[in-house]
Motif scaffolding. Structure first.
Motif, PDB file in Angstrom:
ATOM      1  N   LEU A  30     -40.438 -29.085-118.780  1.00  0.00           N
ATOM      2  CA  LEU A  30     -40.978 -28.428-117.590  1.00  0.00           C
ATOM      3  C   LEU A  30     -41.829 -29.406-116.776  1.00  0.00           C
ATOM      4  O   LEU A  30     -42.944 -29.100-116.357  1.00  0.00           O
ATOM      5  N   LYS A  31     -41.276 -30.576-116.555  1.00  0.00           N
ATOM      6  CA  LYS A  31     -41.908 -31.597-115.734  1.00  0.00           C
ATOM      7  C   LYS A  31     -40.843 -32.191-114.819  1.00  0.00           C
ATOM      8  O   LYS A  31     -39.661 -32.199-115.156  1.00  0.00           O
ATOM      9  N   ASN A  32     -41.276 -32.707-113.679  1.00  0.00           N
ATOM     10  CA  ASN A  32     -40.324 -33.282-112.735  1.00  0.00           C
ATOM     11  C   ASN A  32     -39.728 -34.578-113.268  1.00  0.00           C
ATOM     12  O   ASN A  32     -40.463 -35.476-113.698  1.00  0.00           O
ATOM     13  N   SER A  33     -38.418 -34.656-113.228  1.00  0.00           N
ATOM     14  CA  SER A  33     -37.721 -35.893-113.608  1.00  0.00           C
ATOM     15  C   SER A  33     -37.336 -36.684-112.365  1.00  0.00           C
ATOM     16  O   SER A  33     -36.531 -37.607-112.438  1.00  0.00           O
ATOM     17  N   LYS A 138     -28.928 -32.533-114.359  1.00  0.00           N
ATOM     18  CA  LYS A 138     -29.711 -32.513-113.126  1.00  0.00           C
ATOM     19  C   LYS A 138     -30.826 -31.477-113.250  1.00  0.00           C
ATOM     20  O   LYS A 138     -30.702 -30.507-114.008  1.00  0.00           O
ATOM     21  N   PRO A 139     -31.909 -31.646-112.492  1.00  0.00           N
ATOM     22  CA  PRO A 139     -32.948 -30.609-112.459  1.00  0.00           C
ATOM     23  C   PRO A 139     -32.376 -29.307-111.902  1.00  0.00           C
ATOM     24  O   PRO A 139     -31.507 -29.338-111.017  1.00  0.00           O
ATOM     25  N   THR A 140     -32.866 -28.195-112.409  1.00  0.00           N
ATOM     26  CA  THR A 140     -32.363 -26.886-111.970  1.00  0.00           C
ATOM     27  C   THR A 140     -33.521 -25.910-111.787  1.00  0.00           C
ATOM     28  O   THR A 140     -34.564 -26.031-112.431  1.00  0.00           O
ATOM     29  N   ILE A 141     -33.285 -24.926-110.907  1.00  0.00           N
ATOM     30  CA  ILE A 141     -34.255 -23.863-110.645  1.00  0.00           C
ATOM     31  C   ILE A 141     -33.530 -22.531-110.687  1.00  0.00           C
ATOM     32  O   ILE A 141     -32.399 -22.420-110.196  1.00  0.00           O
ATOM     33  N   GLY A 142     -34.156 -21.528-111.263  1.00  0.00           N
ATOM     34  CA  GLY A 142     -33.597 -20.187-111.269  1.00  0.00           C
ATOM     35  C   GLY A 142     -34.291 -19.311-110.236  1.00  0.00           C
ATOM     36  O   GLY A 142     -35.522 -19.270-110.181  1.00  0.00           O
ATOM     37  N   VAL A 143     -33.509 -18.628-109.411  1.00  0.00           N
ATOM     38  CA  VAL A 143     -34.049 -17.715-108.405  1.00  0.00           C
ATOM     39  C   VAL A 143     -33.296 -16.393-108.516  1.00  0.00           C
ATOM     40  O   VAL A 143     -32.109 -16.311-108.180  1.00  0.00           O
ATOM     41  N   ALA A 144     -33.978 -15.376-109.014  1.00  0.00           N
ATOM     42  CA  ALA A 144     -33.351 -14.070-109.227  1.00  0.00           C
ATOM     43  C   ALA A 144     -33.870 -13.060-108.215  1.00  0.00           C
ATOM     44  O   ALA A 144     -35.053 -13.073-107.858  1.00  0.00           O
ATOM     45  N   LYS A 145     -32.993 -12.164-107.782  1.00  0.00           N
ATOM     46  CA  LYS A 145     -33.387 -11.129-106.833  1.00  0.00           C
ATOM     47  C   LYS A 145     -33.921  -9.888-107.540  1.00  0.00           C
ATOM     48  O   LYS A 145     -34.588  -9.061-106.923  1.00  0.00           O
ATOM     49  N   SER A 146     -33.587  -9.735-108.817  1.00  0.00           N
ATOM     50  CA  SER A 146     -34.087  -8.599-109.592  1.00  0.00           C
ATOM     51  C   SER A 146     -34.822  -9.118-110.825  1.00  0.00           C
ATOM     52  O   SER A 146     -34.568 -10.234-111.287  1.00  0.00           O
ATOM     53  N   TYR A 147     -35.712  -8.303-111.345  1.00  0.00           N
ATOM     54  CA  TYR A 147     -36.600  -8.742-112.419  1.00  0.00           C
ATOM     55  C   TYR A 147     -36.009  -8.465-113.796  1.00  0.00           C
ATOM     56  O   TYR A 147     -35.534  -7.371-114.075  1.00  0.00           O
ATOM     57  N   LEU A 148     -36.069  -9.483-114.653  1.00  0.00           N
ATOM     58  CA  LEU A 148     -35.653  -9.342-116.040  1.00  0.00           C
ATOM     59  C   LEU A 148     -36.900  -9.055-116.873  1.00  0.00           C
ATOM     60  O   LEU A 148     -37.727  -9.944-117.089  1.00  0.00           O
ATOM     61  N   LYS A 149     -37.041  -7.812-117.327  1.00  0.00           N
ATOM     62  CA  LYS A 149     -38.217  -7.439-118.103  1.00  0.00           C
ATOM     63  C   LYS A 149     -38.077  -7.943-119.534  1.00  0.00           C
ATOM     64  O   LYS A 149     -37.074  -7.691-120.194  1.00  0.00           O
ATOM     65  N   ASN A 194     -34.844 -26.643-115.641  1.00  0.00           N
ATOM     66  CA  ASN A 194     -35.144 -27.755-116.535  1.00  0.00           C
ATOM     67  C   ASN A 194     -35.474 -28.989-115.697  1.00  0.00           C
ATOM     68  O   ASN A 194     -35.002 -29.122-114.563  1.00  0.00           O
ATOM     69  N   ASN A 195     -36.305 -29.862-116.243  1.00  0.00           N
ATOM     70  CA  ASN A 195     -36.684 -31.112-115.595  1.00  0.00           C
ATOM     71  C   ASN A 195     -37.328 -30.915-114.224  1.00  0.00           C
ATOM     72  O   ASN A 195     -37.130 -31.715-113.307  1.00  0.00           O
ATOM     73  N   VAL A 196     -38.094 -29.833-114.100  1.00  0.00           N
ATOM     74  CA  VAL A 196     -38.847 -29.541-112.885  1.00  0.00           C
ATOM     75  C   VAL A 196     -40.022 -28.660-113.277  1.00  0.00           C
ATOM     76  O   VAL A 196     -39.918 -27.862-114.209  1.00  0.00           O
ATOM     77  N   ASP A 197     -41.141 -28.828-112.586  1.00  0.00           N
ATOM     78  CA  ASP A 197     -42.279 -27.954-112.893  1.00  0.00           C
ATOM     79  C   ASP A 197     -42.290 -26.762-111.946  1.00  0.00           C
ATOM     80  O   ASP A 197     -41.559 -26.724-110.947  1.00  0.00           O
ATOM     81  N   LEU A 198     -43.123 -25.776-112.264  1.00  0.00           N
ATOM     82  CA  LEU A 198     -43.106 -24.522-111.515  1.00  0.00           C
ATOM     83  C   LEU A 198     -43.645 -24.705-110.103  1.00  0.00           C
ATOM     84  O   LEU A 198     -43.131 -24.096-109.155  1.00  0.00           O
ATOM     85  N   GLU A 199     -44.683 -25.512-109.946  1.00  0.00           N
ATOM     86  CA  GLU A 199     -45.237 -25.740-108.613  1.00  0.00           C
ATOM     87  C   GLU A 199     -44.186 -26.331-107.681  1.00  0.00           C
ATOM     88  O   GLU A 199     -44.041 -25.910-106.530  1.00  0.00           O
ATOM     89  N   THR A 200     -43.454 -27.309-108.178  1.00  0.00           N
ATOM     90  CA  THR A 200     -42.414 -27.952-107.364  1.00  0.00           C
ATOM     91  C   THR A 200     -41.275 -26.980-107.087  1.00  0.00           C
ATOM     92  O   THR A 200     -40.706 -26.970-105.985  1.00  0.00           O
ATOM     93  N   SER A 201     -40.937 -26.160-108.070  1.00  0.00           N
ATOM     94  CA  SER A 201     -39.879 -25.160-107.879  1.00  0.00           C
ATOM     95  C   SER A 201     -40.230 -24.226-106.726  1.00  0.00           C
ATOM     96  O   SER A 201     -39.389 -23.940-105.861  1.00  0.00           O
ATOM     97  N   ILE A 202     -41.475 -23.764-106.704  1.00  0.00           N
ATOM     98  CA  ILE A 202     -41.926 -22.870-105.634  1.00  0.00           C
ATOM     99  C   ILE A 202     -41.890 -23.597-104.289  1.00  0.00           C
ATOM    100  O   ILE A 202     -41.430 -23.044-103.281  1.00  0.00           O
ATOM    101  N   GLU A 203     -42.339 -24.834-104.265  1.00  0.00           N
ATOM    102  CA  GLU A 203     -42.352 -25.623-103.033  1.00  0.00           C
ATOM    103  C   GLU A 203     -40.946 -25.807-102.479  1.00  0.00           C
ATOM    104  O   GLU A 203     -40.710 -25.665-101.262  1.00  0.00           O
ATOM    105  N   ILE A 204     -40.003 -26.118-103.350  1.00  0.00           N
ATOM    106  CA  ILE A 204     -38.619 -26.319-102.922  1.00  0.00           C
ATOM    107  C   ILE A 204     -38.020 -25.022-102.380  1.00  0.00           C
ATOM    108  O   ILE A 204     -37.367 -25.002-101.329  1.00  0.00           O
ATOM    109  N   VAL A 205     -38.240 -23.938-103.107  1.00  0.00           N
ATOM    110  CA  VAL A 205     -37.697 -22.646-102.679  1.00  0.00           C
ATOM    111  C   VAL A 205     -38.239 -22.256-101.310  1.00  0.00           C
ATOM    112  O   VAL A 205     -37.486 -21.846-100.411  1.00  0.00           O
TER     113      VAL A 205
END
Length: 240
Positions: A30-33, A138-149, A194-205
């Motif tokens: 969970l870090k930027n590569s 490659k680094p990947t990000i998950g973006v879901a429209k519905s919540y997985l409880k 994978n290979n990306v942190d949450l802050e960067t994921s939010i920034e990219i999205v």
């Protein structure tokens, strides 16, 4: 694009699925590569399904855009029979074969992939975005429209402002974030692949959202493309 063959898909039982997930989970980073200032190409990935006779088919579409201009650079797709039934928590085993086949057709090499689905926000931290990263390398990000409880934990709704978010915390660990990409729209659920942190994921999205949708441009375009290609394949009877 070169794909890394991480494991076979000739597995069909839940114990086998879990064994694979447990093995790969130990390799999640969970870090930027990458240097986020050097992102040029971002791919969006989505799938659509249909039935013919007693068989189910799917098409995976990948749309690559320029991160800065938001222009489409490349589109590819794959099609085939879906052989693994839908089992909550094991979506990757159902969809990854088509994702891999589509990815092999890419001429350009995306810097990061965004999936219409979860990544770390998964009971075993192995949503499709995370699982796919090992094949794509490659680094990947998950973006879901519905919540997985997970474990009965619900999400807290963020304020009605663009960019506001709340952390999704389960058993004391941050699994992802509930993100409001625009005012007066429903939030989406972002998690690291994978290979990306949450802050960067939010920034990219947030950088990839425009006024046409609450989800990032690449996955929105991939979603539109899956609907188009599903019609093409169904009407053209290209699968049997």
């Amino acid at each position: 694009m070169e794909i890394k063959e991480v494991h076979s898909f000739d597995i069909y039982t839940e114990p086998e699925f879990i064994e694979v997930q447990n093995t790969l989970q130990e390799q999640i980073v969970l870090k930027n590569s990458f240097n986020k200032d050097n992102i040029n190409l971002v791919a969006g990935v989505d799938l659509a399904y249909w039935e013919e006779g007693n068989k189910q088919y799917g098409t995976c579409c990948i749309v690559v855009i320029d991160y800065n201009t938001k222009e489409v650079v490349e589109k590819v797709n794959s099609v085939g029979e879906i052989k693994v039934p839908y089992i909550p928590g094991f979506l990757a085993f159902r969809e990854l074969p088509l994702v891999i086949e589509a990815s092999k057709k890419l001429v350009v090499e995306p810097d990061i992939f965004i999936f219409d689905g979860n990544g770390y926000l998964h009971f075993n931290h192995m949503g499709i975005a995370t699982h796919a990263s090992f094949f794509l390398n490659k680094p990947t990000i998950g973006v879901a429209k519905s919540y997985l409880k997970i474990n009965g934990v619900d999400f807290n709704t963020p304020e009605n402002e663009e960019g506001s978010y709340t952390d999704i915390i389960i058993n004391g660990e941050v699994y992802g974030r509930t993100l409001r990409t625009r005012k007066d729209v429903k939030p989406i659920f972002v998690s690291c692949g994978n290979n990306v942190d949450l802050e960067t994921s939010i920034e990219i999205v947030l950088n990839l959202v425009n006024n046409e949708s609450r989800v990032p441009i690449p996955t929105r375009l991939a979603d539109l493309e899956t609907h188009r290609m599903r019609t093409v394949y169904k009407d053209g009877k290209l699968v049997k």
